[in-house]
Motif scaffolding. Structure first.
Motif, PDB file in Angstrom:
ATOM      1  N   TYR A   1      -5.972  10.427  14.834  1.00  0.00           N
ATOM      2  CA  TYR A   1      -5.443  10.067  16.156  1.00  0.00           C
ATOM      3  C   TYR A   1      -5.659  11.226  17.137  1.00  0.00           C
ATOM      4  CZ  TYR A   1      -3.407   5.950  14.035  1.00  0.00           C
ATOM      5  OH  TYR A   1      -3.246   4.753  13.379  1.00  0.00           O
TER       6      TYR A   1
ATOM      7  N   HIS B   1       2.502  -4.731  -0.505  1.00  0.00           N
ATOM      8  CA  HIS B   1       3.666  -4.061  -1.101  1.00  0.00           C
ATOM      9  C   HIS B   1       4.223  -4.850  -2.274  1.00  0.00           C
ATOM     10  CE1 HIS B   1       3.732  -1.186   2.158  1.00  0.00           C
ATOM     11  NE2 HIS B   1       3.611  -2.192   3.003  1.00  0.00           N
TER      12      HIS B   1
ATOM     13  N   VAL C   1      -6.655  11.362   9.658  1.00  0.00           N
ATOM     14  CA  VAL C   1      -5.746  10.433   8.969  1.00  0.00           C
ATOM     15  C   VAL C   1      -6.525   9.647   7.912  1.00  0.00           C
ATOM     16  CG1 VAL C   1      -4.327   8.366   9.324  1.00  0.00           C
ATOM     17  CG2 VAL C   1      -4.168  10.256  10.934  1.00  0.00           C
TER      18      VAL C   1
ATOM     19  N   TYR D   1      -9.401   1.304  17.272  1.00  0.00           N
ATOM     20  CA  TYR D   1      -9.936   2.641  17.519  1.00  0.00           C
ATOM     21  C   TYR D   1     -11.336   2.675  16.904  1.00  0.00           C
ATOM     22  CZ  TYR D   1      -4.877   3.474  17.580  1.00  0.00           C
ATOM     23  OH  TYR D   1      -3.535   3.390  17.824  1.00  0.00           O
TER      24      TYR D   1
ATOM     25  N   PRO E   1       0.959   5.770  -0.925  1.00  0.00           N
ATOM     26  CA  PRO E   1       2.251   6.212  -0.412  1.00  0.00           C
ATOM     27  C   PRO E   1       2.374   6.001   1.092  1.00  0.00           C
ATOM     28  CG  PRO E   1       1.115   7.978  -1.614  1.00  0.00           C
ATOM     29  CD  PRO E   1       0.154   6.857  -1.478  1.00  0.00           C
ATOM     30  N   SER E   2       3.604   6.033   1.569  1.00  0.00           N
ATOM     31  CA  SER E   2       3.852   5.894   2.998  1.00  0.00           C
ATOM     32  C   SER E   2       3.132   7.012   3.766  1.00  0.00           C
ATOM     33  CB  SER E   2       5.367   5.975   3.231  1.00  0.00           C
ATOM     34  OG  SER E   2       5.619   5.890   4.589  1.00  0.00           O
ATOM     35  N   GLY E   3       2.479   6.640   4.834  1.00  0.00           N
ATOM     36  CA  GLY E   3       1.785   7.629   5.661  1.00  0.00           C
ATOM     37  C   GLY E   3       0.394   7.972   5.155  1.00  0.00           C
ATOM     38  N   SER E   4      -0.081   7.261   4.111  1.00  0.00           N
ATOM     39  CA  SER E   4      -1.401   7.604   3.560  1.00  0.00           C
ATOM     40  C   SER E   4      -2.546   7.040   4.413  1.00  0.00           C
ATOM     41  CB  SER E   4      -1.519   7.111   2.108  1.00  0.00           C
ATOM     42  OG  SER E   4      -1.250   5.727   2.037  1.00  0.00           O
ATOM     43  N   GLY E   5      -2.218   6.203   5.407  1.00  0.00           N
ATOM     44  CA  GLY E   5      -3.255   5.716   6.318  1.00  0.00           C
ATOM     45  C   GLY E   5      -3.615   4.250   6.148  1.00  0.00           C
ATOM     46  N   LYS E   6      -2.788   3.490   5.432  1.00  0.00           N
ATOM     47  CA  LYS E   6      -3.113   2.084   5.137  1.00  0.00           C
ATOM     48  C   LYS E   6      -3.208   1.246   6.421  1.00  0.00           C
ATOM     49  CE  LYS E   6       0.545   1.668   2.474  1.00  0.00           C
ATOM     50  NZ  LYS E   6       1.147   3.006   2.574  1.00  0.00           N
ATOM     51  N   SER E   7      -2.173   1.347   7.260  1.00  0.00           N
ATOM     52  CA  SER E   7      -2.176   0.545   8.503  1.00  0.00           C
ATOM     53  C   SER E   7      -3.303   1.007   9.420  1.00  0.00           C
ATOM     54  CB  SER E   7      -0.849   0.678   9.242  1.00  0.00           C
ATOM     55  OG  SER E   7       0.186   0.269   8.412  1.00  0.00           O
ATOM     56  N   THR E   8      -3.559   2.300   9.418  1.00  0.00           N
ATOM     57  CA  THR E   8      -4.626   2.836  10.271  1.00  0.00           C
ATOM     58  C   THR E   8      -5.968   2.221   9.881  1.00  0.00           C
ATOM     59  OG1 THR E   8      -3.396   4.894  10.508  1.00  0.00           O
ATOM     60  CG2 THR E   8      -5.745   4.973  11.049  1.00  0.00           C
TER      61      THR E   8
HETATM   62  N1  LIG Z   1      -0.561   5.733  16.972  1.00  0.00           N
HETATM   63  C1  LIG Z   1      -0.482   6.839  16.247  1.00  0.00           C
HETATM   64  N2  LIG Z   1      -0.612   8.052  16.842  1.00  0.00           N
HETATM   65  C2  LIG Z   1      -0.564   9.183  16.103  1.00  0.00           C
HETATM   66  N3  LIG Z   1      -0.365   9.217  14.780  1.00  0.00           N
HETATM   67  C3  LIG Z   1      -0.218   8.054  14.143  1.00  0.00           C
HETATM   68  C4  LIG Z   1      -0.268   6.799  14.842  1.00  0.00           C
HETATM   69  N4  LIG Z   1      -0.110   5.808  13.934  1.00  0.00           N
HETATM   70  C5  LIG Z   1       0.041   6.400  12.733  1.00  0.00           C
HETATM   71  N5  LIG Z   1      -0.029   7.750  12.856  1.00  0.00           N
HETATM   72  C6  LIG Z   1       0.044   8.721  11.760  1.00  0.00           C
HETATM   73  O1  LIG Z   1      -1.045   8.485  10.903  1.00  0.00           O
HETATM   74  C7  LIG Z   1      -0.652   8.651   9.541  1.00  0.00           C
HETATM   75  C8  LIG Z   1      -0.964   7.380   8.763  1.00  0.00           C
HETATM   76  O2  LIG Z   1      -0.142   6.339   9.288  1.00  0.00           O
HETATM   77  P1  LIG Z   1      -0.262   4.835   8.784  1.00  0.00           P
HETATM   78  O3  LIG Z   1       0.743   4.042   9.529  1.00  0.00           O
HETATM   79  O4  LIG Z   1      -1.669   4.429   8.838  1.00  0.00           O
HETATM   80  O5  LIG Z   1       0.198   5.021   7.275  1.00  0.00           O
HETATM   81  P2  LIG Z   1       0.657   3.901   6.224  1.00  0.00           P
HETATM   82  O6  LIG Z   1       0.050   4.305   4.924  1.00  0.00           O
HETATM   83  O7  LIG Z   1       0.361   2.553   6.744  1.00  0.00           O
HETATM   84  O8  LIG Z   1       2.233   4.152   6.204  1.00  0.00           O
HETATM   85  P3  LIG Z   1       3.412   3.104   5.850  1.00  0.00           P
HETATM   86  O9  LIG Z   1       3.195   2.637   4.442  1.00  0.00           O
HETATM   87  O10 LIG Z   1       4.636   3.947   5.975  1.00  0.00           O
HETATM   88  O11 LIG Z   1       3.359   2.007   6.874  1.00  0.00           O
HETATM   89  C9  LIG Z   1       0.828   8.999   9.558  1.00  0.00           C
HETATM   90  O12 LIG Z   1       0.930  10.404   9.463  1.00  0.00           O
HETATM   91  C10 LIG Z   1       1.291   8.521  10.897  1.00  0.00           C
HETATM   92  O13 LIG Z   1       2.346   9.311  11.362  1.00  0.00           O
END
Ligand SMILES: Nc1ncnc2c1ncn2[C@@H]1O[C@H](COP(=O)(O)OP(=O)(O)OP(=O)(O)O)[C@@H](O)[C@H]1O
Length: 391
Positions: free
Chosen positions: A156, A340, A162, A197, A181-188
């Motif tokens: 980002y 999940h 990420v 993006y 794990p949470s925050g590993s970047g799955k949603s990204t």
């Molecule tokens: N719009 C954004 N701007 C900046 N950083 C972001 C943004 N969206 C996510 N992040 C960061 O990118 C990293 C990955 O986030 P992401 O949501 O992709 O993880 P995730 O694996 O889907 O997490 P979860 O399981 O908790 O939903 C995290 O550190 C998050 O804080």
């Protein structure tokens, strides 16, 4: 002016919050014109307001009034001492009063402009935001709806990546579950495939073309997104479902709603289909919002489904209904899901395990359990937590 500002603010907030939905259902480019119009109207209203009504600096006003007072104090003794006639004294005071009033008005305008500058700058930033580059001659997606990532990296901001060097593919009509794990970047990862993006390096191919080579409308037309944080427009439930396919017949909307178990929600609400969901859909529960989002996706019937499965939005009694709707929407589709639920993960053709933005393992459920690495540990932990038994 206040009404115009409130209307514009409501539009801006809705527009920003609804970005994922707008993109997912192809409301891009010219479709933003109504927002642009309302922003311009508000900018004009702000300018008009500044020129006419915003009060200026209190200190400056006091200073101006002091000057007027000093002038009166200086003129009155002159008039009393007959050095100037009373008529002249009154005329002088009137002229000075007129002058100070004009100075106050100018100061009011300056103060107002300073106060509003940051708001105007924010509006200008939105209007000037650079859209992602679009190709001059867009490629056409093939009819093989495969999604392929090759060395994809993204952050980002430029300092903290990420997603790092991720490669895998989702063959046509198969399901890939992303876990980690949470925050590993799955949603990204899901957002990158929907091209919210652009990757910083590497590439993402969709139906045999780099997604950057496809017209946004074309890409979005072929993707259904079911989000974790479902945004609903401040409109009726019916219209919120119809956004999935504006051309759909009433019959099709009803069918999609039946499969996604939305009809059950409608039956409980006094205003039925005409129930207004409120801004963002706040008058419905998270589970109800996600069912509406599934109905939208069923109605859209796109060949590729990107699904960010809700962790907490669905309560246990609605889970079966949710899974039924999900099965309908994903049958014969290319599916990439952040999963999940153990049942959905286990049923995927391939599982991609993500850790700190990097793929550490790829394979089927059985293959990854045998590997006894990240996924096996994750599975054991989750299975224990939900009292499942691994056979
Ligand atoms: N719009 C954004 N701007 C900046 N950083 C972001 C943004 N969206 C996510 N992040 C960061 O990118 C990293 C990955 O986030 P992401 O949501 O992709 O993880 P995730 O694996 O889907 O997490 P979860 O399981 O908790 O939903 C995290 O550190 C998050 O804080």
């Amino acid at each position: 002016m206040d009404r115009a500002a409130a209307a514009a603010n409501a539009r801006i907030i809705e527009y920003v919050q609804a970005q994922p939905v707008l993109r997912a259902y192809g409301y891009v480019g010219d479709a933003n014109q109504s927002l642009q119009k309302v922003l311009l109207q508000q900018r004009h209203a702000s300018n008009r307001h500044l020129k006419s009504t915003i009060p200026g600096s209190i200190i400056f006003r006091i200073a101006v009034q002091l000057v007027l007072l000093l002038v009166v104090i200086a003129i009155v003794p002159l008039a009393l001492g007959a050095q100037i006639s009373p008529a002249t004294a009154i005329a002088l005071i009137a002229v000075v009063a007129q002058f100070t009033s004009s100075v106050s008005t100018v100061a009011d305008l300056g103060g107002g402009i300073r106060m509003a500058r940051s708001s105007l700058r924010k509006i200008a930033d939105i209007l000037n935001a650079k859209p992602l580059p679009v190709p001059d001659k867009p490629a056409r997606p093939s009819s093989q709806y495969e999604v392929r990532l090759e060395g994809a990296s993204f952050g980002y901001d430029s300092h903290s990546p990420v997603i790092q060097n991720v490669s895998f593919s989702v063959p046509s009509k198969t399901t890939v579950a992303i876990v980690g794990p949470s925050g590993s970047g799955k949603s990204t990862l899901i957002k990158l495939i929907a091209r919210f993006y652009d990757v910083d390096s590497g590439r993402i191919d969709f139906a045999d073309s780099d997604i950057r080579e496809l017209a946004t409308e074309d890409l979005m037309q072929h993707i259904s997104l079911v989000f974790q944080d479902v945004y609903l427009f401040d409109d009726t439930i019916w219209e919120n479902i119809r956004i999935g396919n504006e051309q759909a017949t009433d019959e099709q909307v009803l069918r999609a709603s039946r499969i996604a178990q939305v009809e059950e929600i409608i039956r409980r609400l006094p205003a039925g289909w005409d129930t207004n969901v409120g801004e963002g859909g706040h008058s419905l529960s998270g589970g109800e919002r996600q069912r509406i989002s599934i109905a939208r996706a069923i109605l859209k019937n796109a060949p590729v489904i990107l699904l960010d499965e809700a962790t907490s939005a669905i309560d246990p009694e609605n889970e079966a209904a949710f899974l039924e709707g999900l099965a309908e929407v994903t049958t014969d589709k290319t599916v990439l899901m952040v999963a999940h639920r153990l049942s959905t993960i286990q049923g995927a053709d391939q599982i991609v395990f993500l850790r700190e933005g990097t793929v550490t393992e790829i394979g089927s459920h059985d293959e990854l359990l045998k590997l006894n690495g990240d996924y096996a540990a994750f599975w054991r932990e989750r299975a224990k937590a939900s009292s499942w038994s691994i056979t």
